[in-house]
Enzyme design. Structure first.
Site, PDB file in Angstrom:
ATOM      1  N   TRP A  81       0.898  -1.151   0.000  1.00 11.35           N
ATOM      2  CA  TRP A  81       0.000   0.000   0.000  1.00 11.35           C
ATOM      3  C   TRP A  81       0.934   1.198   0.000  1.00 11.35           C
ATOM      4  O   TRP A  81       1.598   1.479   0.992  1.00 11.35           O
ATOM      5  CB  TRP A  81      -0.880  -0.036   1.256  1.00 11.35           C
ATOM      6  CG  TRP A  81      -1.898   1.048   1.312  1.00 11.35           C
ATOM      7  CD1 TRP A  81      -3.135   1.044   0.731  1.00 11.35           C
ATOM      8  CD2 TRP A  81      -1.786   2.292   2.014  1.00 11.35           C
ATOM      9  NE1 TRP A  81      -3.780   2.214   1.013  1.00 11.35           N
ATOM     10  CE2 TRP A  81      -2.990   2.999   1.798  1.00 11.35           C
ATOM     11  CE3 TRP A  81      -0.798   2.886   2.784  1.00 11.35           C
ATOM     12  CZ2 TRP A  81      -3.219   4.258   2.328  1.00 11.35           C
ATOM     13  CZ3 TRP A  81      -1.028   4.148   3.324  1.00 11.35           C
ATOM     14  CH2 TRP A  81      -2.240   4.813   3.086  1.00 11.35           C
ATOM     15  N   ASN A 107       7.354  -3.740   5.947  1.00  8.85           N
ATOM     16  CA  ASN A 107       6.176  -2.961   6.364  1.00  8.85           C
ATOM     17  C   ASN A 107       6.672  -1.865   7.292  1.00  8.85           C
ATOM     18  O   ASN A 107       7.570  -2.103   8.096  1.00  8.85           O
ATOM     19  CB  ASN A 107       5.193  -3.827   7.162  1.00  8.85           C
ATOM     20  CG  ASN A 107       4.361  -4.705   6.275  1.00  8.85           C
ATOM     21  OD1 ASN A 107       4.542  -4.729   5.061  1.00  8.85           O
ATOM     22  ND2 ASN A 107       3.447  -5.436   6.887  1.00  8.85           N
ATOM     23  N   GLU A 481     -16.475   5.766   2.352  1.00  5.98           N
ATOM     24  CA  GLU A 481     -15.445   4.746   2.117  1.00  5.98           C
ATOM     25  C   GLU A 481     -15.819   3.778   1.005  1.00  5.98           C
ATOM     26  O   GLU A 481     -14.991   3.385   0.206  1.00  5.98           O
ATOM     27  CB  GLU A 481     -15.300   3.861   3.371  1.00  5.98           C
ATOM     28  CG  GLU A 481     -14.596   4.438   4.516  1.00  5.98           C
ATOM     29  CD  GLU A 481     -14.496   3.394   5.629  1.00  5.98           C
ATOM     30  OE1 GLU A 481     -13.409   2.870   5.823  1.00  5.98           O
ATOM     31  OE2 GLU A 481     -15.523   3.105   6.292  1.00  5.98           O
TER      32      GLU A 481
END
Ligand code: M6R
Length: 601
Positions: A81, A107, A481
């Site tokens: 992401w 991460n 969202e």
């Protein structure tokens, strides 16, 4: 946010790592990659193959489809992401060093990556990507694993393989979650224990600062001793069943989620609430005089309702804070306060940072957390688990309900007068909530029809007052969202201070106008909207004969006490957002630009 997977054992690593990434895909999903060992056709020497793709995991699956030549050796993988650099193949992980000897997935965020990159460029290193992560692999090349870790400022979970060591995976954790799965002569790595459900029965939740190596013969972890614990997650729970999306499945789990949160804790017939997780803090709790609630997103909205619950049921002043603001304030907590941290994932970076701040100043820290063994659950002094099971849909739905259940329990637990009329009523009603949610879910088709009718609108205003102000905020967040529709949540009384200027026939109002102490006030607000031609979709109490005259559409919910109304009223709003997004053909489980657990700032 991003996801890490790793495997070392006697089986072929690539399919296992890919399967683990599938379970992590909901966390972040703009690109993905794997690194695994293959035999070089000519020399027979083991080499490392890297495959990276942009977009969903289906693209990676396609790319590795015919690559059956992975060896029974270490493999690592990652779903990304994007934080530093756009989602493209170059920026996707794994990254490697100048000599293509070290391959790394990461991460977290390396905060001092710019300084480190300059230093490494001067030393002659060659960079390909715009990521902070690539710095780490060159740093390891330059200084070795241990020394490189010492130079990094920021948060990380790393999984690393070396071309010369096909039977080893190195790893380290600081600030970003990483779990080692312990099997029979095989070991796994994952950034989320849910991904290991069904693969192993035992795990090591790595602590900040722990690092080590997995090999065929076992694991070495230091500098502190690792603790092997049972992994208590049912793999079934993590599947979708017959539902088209996890989000819908999780909304339909509402009744069970509330039951699980109350089980063994609520005894209305004895005016009793038992919360084992708070017992260790019992003495400290007796001395507290106020509560500060700290969280983000949906967990912030449940906390907003919690603020009212604590004030009313525990008679303790309470204040809610956005974790992202709290962490940078001077000293936002008042004396003799306990800080309550609410988090579904237990890994939200802002909430964790706020928790560390409150803890370092000596406040009693309590958790309301769903993910067992997560960082927030571990770092709080005491707390109450939600027991809602893994929430996979990026939009939080069942977690909101279970947070409200736990907050109601906590406020009753802290009440000095559990025999008061109000406390008794709330206890009795809490046990009735699952049945009432079921009645709402049975009418989901009506909500679907309403979603169809309102699909043409591009802006919405959600209105509520009192306990339903947080419900309005949460309803608006859901449709933003999932359906990418602009929606604002507002307290009904604030309408006339600005937003009323927006009202016209193209600006529908979703009004939570259930029968409680502020019913008449809400009706006045709706009259003002009606007079200006705004379409009204009302959530009202069953049996309300007047609302139909004012609202264009009404969805009726069962009656409950005002303190628990959000637990019922949010359900049609969750369904409305779900159908709105699904009817538009959006991927509601993985809405654009979002990630399930926000482990970066
Ligand atoms: O895991 P947490 O509860 O700490 O997460 C907080 C927010 O990131 C989360 O609630 C987010 O707002 C959800 N996408 C809402 O649906």
């Amino acid at each position: 946010m991003c996801g890490i997977a790793g495997y070392i054992g006697k089986k072929e690593g690539l399919p296992i790592v890919f399967g683990t990434l599938r379970k992590l895909e909901y966390r972040g999903y703009d690109s993905a990659g794997v690194a695994y060992f293959v035999k070089r056709r000519k020399s027979g020497v083991k080499g490392v193959k890297v495959v990276k793709t942009v977009g969903k995991l289906d693209n990676l699956e396609q790319a590795i489809f015919d690559k059956k030549s992975s060896l029974a050796a270490a493999a690592i993988g990652h779903t990304r992401w994007a934080t530093h650099g756009p989602p493209n193949e170059i920026n996707a992980h794994p990254h490697w060093d100048c000599k293509k000897e070290i391959f790394l997935v990461h991460n977290g965020i390396i905060e001092n990556y710019k300084e480190l990159k300059e230093e490494l460029l001067k030393a002659g290193h060659h960079f390909r990507s715009q990521t902070d992560t690539e710095v780490a692999v060159h740093l390891i090349e330059e200084y070795g694993f241990e020394k490189a870790l010492k130079k990094i400022v920021g948060a990380y979970a790393f999984a690393i393989i070396y071309r010369k060591e096909p039977n080893k995976i190195y790893f380290a954790r600081l600030g970003s979650p990483l779990v080692v799965g312990v099997g029979q002569e095989e070991y796994y790595l994952a950034s989320d224990p849910t991904a290991l459900a069904g693969l192993v029965k035992r795990v090591i939740y790595l602590k900040d600062g722990q690092r080590g190596v997995l090999s065929l013969g076992g694991f070495k972890i230091g500098p502190t001793r690792p603790k092997v614990e049972p992994l208590d997650i049912d793999p079934e729970q993590a599947r979708k069943g017959d539902f088209p999306h996890f989000m819908l499945k999780e909304i339909f789990e509402g009744p069970e989620v509330v039951r699980s949160a109350l089980r063994g804790r609520l005894f209305p017939e004895r005016n009793l609430v038992k919360l084992g997780g708070l017992e260790s803090a019992a003495d400290k709790l007796k001395k507290i005089r106020r509560l500060e609630i700290i969280s983000c997103g949906t967990s912030y909205y449940s906390g907003l309702a919690g603020e009212l619950l604590f004030e009313e049921l525990s008679e303790l002043p309470a204040e809610i804070h956005l974790a992202s603001e709290y962490r940078y304030r001077k000293d936002p907590t008042q004396k003799r306060a306990a800080c309550v941290f609410i988090s579904q994932s237990g890994e939200t970076a802002d909430t964790l940072a706020a928790l560390k701040k409150a803890g370092s100043r000596g406040y009693l820290t309590l958790g309301v957390v769903n993910a067992v063994g997560s960082s927030i659950a571990r770092a709080t002094e005491a707390g109450v688990y939600n027991h809602a099971g893994p929430e996979i849909g990026v939009a939080s739905t069942k977690a909101f309900l279970s947070q409200l259940s736990v907050l109601a329990l906590m406020s009753l637990f802290l009440s000095k007068n559990k025999k008061s009329k109000t406390a008794k009523e709330v206890m009795r009603e809490l046990s009735a909530i699952p049945g009432k949610i079921k009645l709402i879910l049975a009418q989901s088709d009506k909500i679907k029809e309403l979603a169809k009718k309102y699909l043409k609108y591009k802006n919405f205003l959600y209105l509520g007052r009192g306990y339903n102000y947080p419900t309005a905020l949460e309803g608006a967040l859901k449709i933003k969202e999932i359906a990418y529709v602009h929606a604002e949540g507002y307290a009904g009384g604030e309408m006339k201070h600005g937003p009323i200027a927006l009202v016209d026939k193209n600006f529908p109002i979703v009004a939570i106008v259930t029968q409680n102490g502020v019913y008449e006030k809400m009706i006045s607000n709706l009259e003002e909207i009606k007079a200006r031609g705004g379409p009204i979709l009302a959530i009202a109490t069953v049996g309300d004969k007047n609302i139909g005259k004012l609202a264009d559409d009404v969805f009726y919910v069962p009656k409950t006490v005002r303190q628990l109304e959000p637990m019922l009223n949010v359900v049609p709003l969750q369904l409305f957002a779900y159908y709105f997004g699904a009817l538009k053909g959006y991927d509601v489980d993985k809405p654009r630009n979002l990630a399930k657990s926000v482990t970066v700032e």
